[in-house]
Each structure stands twice: as structure tokens, then as C-alpha cells.
Write an enzyme that holds these catalytic residues in place. Structure first.
Site, short mmCIF file in Angstrom:
data_model
loop_
_atom_site.label_atom_id
_atom_site.label_comp_id
_atom_site.label_asym_id
_atom_site.label_seq_id
_atom_site.Cartn_x
_atom_site.Cartn_y
_atom_site.Cartn_z
N TYR A 89 45.07 -19.65 44.07
CA TYR A 89 44.36 -18.60 43.33
C TYR A 89 42.85 -18.84 43.40
O TYR A 89 42.07 -17.94 43.74
CB TYR A 89 44.83 -18.58 41.87
CG TYR A 89 44.02 -17.64 41.00
CD1 TYR A 89 44.33 -16.29 40.95
CD2 TYR A 89 42.96 -18.10 40.24
CE1 TYR A 89 43.59 -15.42 40.17
CE2 TYR A 89 42.21 -17.24 39.46
CZ TYR A 89 42.53 -15.91 39.42
OH TYR A 89 41.79 -15.05 38.65
N LYS A 96 40.12 -16.36 45.36
CA LYS A 96 39.08 -15.66 44.61
C LYS A 96 37.68 -16.09 45.05
O LYS A 96 36.76 -15.27 45.12
CB LYS A 96 39.25 -15.88 43.10
CG LYS A 96 40.47 -15.20 42.53
CD LYS A 96 40.37 -13.69 42.67
CE LYS A 96 41.45 -12.97 41.90
NZ LYS A 96 41.26 -11.52 41.87
#
Length: 123
Positions: A26, A30
Site C-alpha cells: 500500500y 501510494k
């Protein structure tokens, strides 16, 4: 005559101030999105396409519920947020409205941090 433009708005996240087990993919995705946004903005700017990114702090959503629905965790989070409040969905929506409007017509490849002044939020 005003030039018409297209606005692409990406949503990333703050680079983590501390690593959390299990969130590696994640965090990487990002953070990479910030670089993709900057690069894409450079590539399509001459076509009147603006690409910018929003990097929210802790926003009261289902995703962050473990932080705001737990008094101990929320107290720890508040130590990092000078505004002493968690963000709301409307904070991000208002930033997106700004990026989609003529008011941000000279912004290309920028990442706007919307995080209540979190110390770890400086990109």
C-alpha cells in the site's frame, strides 16, 4: 480567450513516518502515484491536461476507523496533528474542487497535502 483544460486528480497518501507491518505494498503504491502524477503532468501539459495529486492525512473513513474509533489510538494520532482534529471527507472533496477549477489553472504536477498540519506531512 481562455484556454480550456482537463484536470486529472490522483489521490495518494502521506509517505509513512513509521513502517507498519502488512502495509508495505500500500505504502509503495501510494508513494509511486506521486511520482507518476508528476511525470504524467510533464508529459501532457502541452495538451492542456493538468495532473495533480492529493495526499490526505488521517481522514475519518472506514479505512482509518482503527485510528479514530479507538480513544487510545486517536489520542496518539492527535499528538501529530497541530489542528487537533481528524480530516473529514469534505476536506478532500473541497481540495479536489479547487484542483478541478480555474483557480488552480497554473498548477501542474503538484501534490497537495491535506493533513491538518501533521509534522510528517511535508513532502
Amino acid at each position: 480567450m481562455r484556454r480550456k483544460f482537463v484536470s486529472v486528480i490522483c489521490q495518494s497518501d502521506l509517505p509513512p513516518s513509521q513502517l507498519i507491518l502488512g502495509l508495505g505494498p500500500y505504502n509503495v503504491s501510494k508513494t509511486a502515484l506521486i511520482g507518476v502524477s508528476r511525470n504524467l503532468a510533464f508529459e501532457v501539459a502541452e495538451e492542456g491536461i493538468r495532473v495533480n495529486c492529493i495526499a490526505p492525512g488521517i481522514i475519518k473513513t472506514e479505512f482509518s476507523e482503527l485510528l479514530w474509533n479507538n480513544p487510545k489510538a486517536e489520542k496518539l494520532a492527535m499528538r501529530e496533528i497541530p489542528s487537533k482534529r481528524l480530516g473529514e471527507s469534505e476536506d478532500i472533496a473541497n481540495t479536489a474542487l479547487f484542483l478541478a477549477s480555474d483557480a488552480s489553472g497554473y498548477m501542474y504536477g503538484e501534490t497537495l497535502v491535506v493533513a491538518g498540519g501533521m509534522l510528517a506531512s511535508r513532502l
